[in-house]
Write a protein that holds these residues in place. Structure first.
Motif, PDB file in Angstrom:
ATOM      1  N   ASN A   1      48.366  36.491  40.200  1.00 49.17           N
ATOM      2  CA  ASN A   1      47.421  36.213  39.340  1.00 49.17           C
ATOM      3  C   ASN A   1      47.171  35.174  37.717  1.00 49.17           C
ATOM      4  OD1 ASN A   1      44.393  38.058  40.054  1.00 49.17           O
ATOM      5  ND2 ASN A   1      45.977  39.483  40.311  1.00 49.17           N
ATOM      6  N   TYR A   2      48.213  35.201  37.830  1.00 50.14           N
ATOM      7  CA  TYR A   2      49.382  34.165  36.712  1.00 50.14           C
ATOM      8  C   TYR A   2      49.225  33.033  37.253  1.00 50.14           C
ATOM      9  CZ  TYR A   2      49.453  38.370  33.504  1.00 50.14           C
ATOM     10  OH  TYR A   2      49.419  39.409  33.249  1.00 50.14           O
ATOM     11  N   VAL A   3      49.465  32.863  38.093  1.00 50.89           N
ATOM     12  CA  VAL A   3      49.436  31.429  39.276  1.00 50.89           C
ATOM     13  C   VAL A   3      48.164  31.051  39.554  1.00 50.89           C
ATOM     14  CG1 VAL A   3      50.677  30.028  40.637  1.00 50.89           C
ATOM     15  CG2 VAL A   3      51.930  31.686  40.016  1.00 50.89           C
ATOM     16  N   LEU A   4      47.325  31.738  40.123  1.00 54.44           N
ATOM     17  CA  LEU A   4      46.097  30.997  40.909  1.00 54.44           C
ATOM     18  C   LEU A   4      44.988  31.891  40.801  1.00 54.44           C
ATOM     19  CD1 LEU A   4      47.236  30.139  44.546  1.00 54.44           C
ATOM     20  CD2 LEU A   4      46.757  28.451  42.977  1.00 54.44           C
ATOM     21  N   ILE A   5      43.709  31.418  40.398  1.00 52.69           N
ATOM     22  CA  ILE A   5      43.186  32.512  39.587  1.00 52.69           C
ATOM     23  C   ILE A   5      41.949  32.830  41.079  1.00 52.69           C
ATOM     24  CG2 ILE A   5      40.185  32.223  39.128  1.00 52.69           C
ATOM     25  CD1 ILE A   5      41.891  31.514  37.075  1.00 52.69           C
ATOM     26  N   GLY A   6      41.715  34.245  40.753  1.00 48.72           N
ATOM     27  CA  GLY A   6      41.389  34.961  41.921  1.00 48.72           C
ATOM     28  C   GLY A   6      39.919  35.643  41.426  1.00 48.72           C
ATOM     29  N   THR A   7      40.561  37.183  42.641  1.00 51.06           N
ATOM     30  CA  THR A   7      39.244  38.391  42.605  1.00 51.06           C
ATOM     31  C   THR A   7      39.496  38.753  40.689  1.00 51.06           C
ATOM     32  OG1 THR A   7      39.540  38.508  44.665  1.00 51.06           O
ATOM     33  CG2 THR A   7      37.582  40.286  43.509  1.00 51.06           C
ATOM     34  N   GLU A   8      40.073  39.097  40.428  1.00 52.07           N
ATOM     35  CA  GLU A   8      41.101  39.594  39.651  1.00 52.07           C
ATOM     36  C   GLU A   8      40.406  39.128  38.744  1.00 52.07           C
ATOM     37  OE1 GLU A   8      43.615  42.862  40.458  1.00 52.07           O
ATOM     38  OE2 GLU A   8      45.019  41.155  41.602  1.00 52.07           O
ATOM     39  N   THR A   9      40.640  37.921  38.612  1.00 52.19           N
ATOM     40  CA  THR A   9      40.854  37.343  36.981  1.00 52.19           C
ATOM     41  C   THR A   9      39.279  37.114  37.090  1.00 52.19           C
ATOM     42  OG1 THR A   9      41.609  35.689  37.840  1.00 52.19           O
ATOM     43  CG2 THR A   9      43.360  37.475  36.672  1.00 52.19           C
ATOM     44  N   HIS A  10      38.749  36.187  37.331  1.00 55.07           N
ATOM     45  CA  HIS A  10      37.263  36.039  37.866  1.00 55.07           C
ATOM     46  C   HIS A  10      35.934  36.718  37.651  1.00 55.07           C
ATOM     47  CE1 HIS A  10      34.933  31.753  37.982  1.00 55.07           C
ATOM     48  NE2 HIS A  10      34.022  32.952  38.718  1.00 55.07           N
ATOM     49  N   ARG A  11      36.305  37.856  37.111  1.00 54.61           N
ATOM     50  CA  ARG A  11      34.600  39.114  37.918  1.00 54.61           C
ATOM     51  C   ARG A  11      35.274  39.154  35.957  1.00 54.61           C
ATOM     52  NH1 ARG A  11      39.040  43.853  39.412  1.00 54.61           N
ATOM     53  NH2 ARG A  11      38.449  42.859  41.451  1.00 54.61           N
ATOM     54  N   TYR A  12      36.332  38.616  35.371  1.00 49.61           N
ATOM     55  CA  TYR A  12      35.802  39.077  33.391  1.00 49.61           C
ATOM     56  C   TYR A  12      34.951  37.914  33.017  1.00 49.61           C
ATOM     57  CZ  TYR A  12      39.244  42.503  34.445  1.00 49.61           C
ATOM     58  OH  TYR A  12      40.094  43.736  34.431  1.00 49.61           O
ATOM     59  N   HIS A  13      35.234  36.457  33.632  1.00 48.71           N
ATOM     60  CA  HIS A  13      34.138  35.088  33.465  1.00 48.71           C
ATOM     61  C   HIS A  13      33.237  35.378  33.626  1.00 48.71           C
ATOM     62  CE1 HIS A  13      33.552  31.311  32.948  1.00 48.71           C
ATOM     63  NE2 HIS A  13      32.897  30.869  33.809  1.00 48.71           N
TER      64      HIS A  13
END
Length: 290
Positions: free
Chosen positions: A217-229
């Protein structure tokens, strides 16, 4: 809401690595000449959508975020159809402008760089330009009238990714693509690699399933981070593929054990219902009222 141990760990931890391997195989086949780049992108897009669609039906993160027949038919399908048309027009436009303005096979310092370096540069440049536009679209009211459409659904699943205003799509698919893939000097193979990675990350980032990738998640945007957006109470993670610009500009949000309470807009009444297709498209052009 806190995440527990995954109900289906094979899907939780295995879906993304499997799709990454498939994407890598497609890139390798195209670079070897076994597939054309267009055929590879089409095949990879189809495989990725089918896999993640099946995964989110088998193992949804939250039922209330799931696609329904009503949300698909009454809201998503018109935007999916419009997105296909706009993206095709933008692709043709990029090709026509580039053919008249720049060499076909790369040029300058970047054109002579190793292929991997060109592809990494393309992803970083692409996301820097998208980050700048995307953050501005969340800051300035007139741009928000365009981009807010993408945030108006209260669900988060793979097919709602195409709920975009066509002006948003023209910025990403025409303006940013033209600058990064044609005007920087990178070659067509590097552009193909970047587009393949972009397609995977943008699709996976909207999946309604418990997919976990840990440090990635610190290298590529994925499910775990984009849901916060897309969370109503949080705004961050403006990148599309890589989180480096969010980390650098302190807008990165990653809380792996927590699920946002609510998706969509803080005030749903402030934006036209996306099921009102024509009203949503006309909203950016209407006179702003106090």
């Amino acid at each position: 809401m806190e995440l527990d141990k995954p109900a289906k760990p094979l899907l939780t931890y295995g879906t993304y690595p499997t799709l990454a391997l498939v994407t890598g195989a497609g890139i390798w086949a195209a670079l070897r000449g076994s597939l054309s780049s267009d055929a590879a992108i089409g095949l990879l897009t189809g495989i990725t959508i089918v896999v993640v669609f099946a995964v989110e039906r088998i193992n949804p993160l939250l039922d209330r975020w799931s696609m329904t027949r009503r949300s698909l038919v009454e809201r998503d399908l018109p935007f999916i159809g419009l997105a296909v048309v706009v993206e095709q027009v933008a692709t043709v436009g990029v090709s026509l402008v580039a053919a008249a303005a720049v060499p076909k096979d790369g040029f300058g310092l970047l054109g002579r760089a190793p292929l991997a370096a060109q592809a990494v540069f393309a992803l970083l440049a692409l996301d820097l330009l998208w980050y700048a536009y995307h953050r501005a679209a969340h800051t300035f009211s007139r741009l928000w009238r365009v981009h807010g459409l993408h945030h108006s659904p209260s669900q988060l699943y793979v097919l709602m990714h195409q709920v975009f205003h066509p002006l948003d799509l023209l910025v990403s698919r025409f303006v940013i693509s033209l600058v990064v893939f044609k005007f920087t000097g990178i070659g067509p193979e590097a552009a193909f690699i970047a587009i393949a990675v972009l397609g995977l990350q943008q699709t996976v980032s909207h999946v309604n399933s418990d997919l976990r990738t840990g440090w990635l998640n610190y290298v590529l945007i994925g499910t775990e981070t984009h849901r916060y957006h897309h969370a109503a109470e949080v705004r961050g993670n403006f990148g599309s593929v890589v989180p480096v610009w969010d980390i650098l500009f302190r807008t990165f949000v990653y809380e792996p054990r927590r699920i946002p309470d609510r998706m969509g807009l803080d005030d749903p009444g402030s934006y036209p219902d996306p099921k009102r297709f024509h009203a949503a498209l006309a909203w950016p052009f209407r006179r702003a009222t106090a």
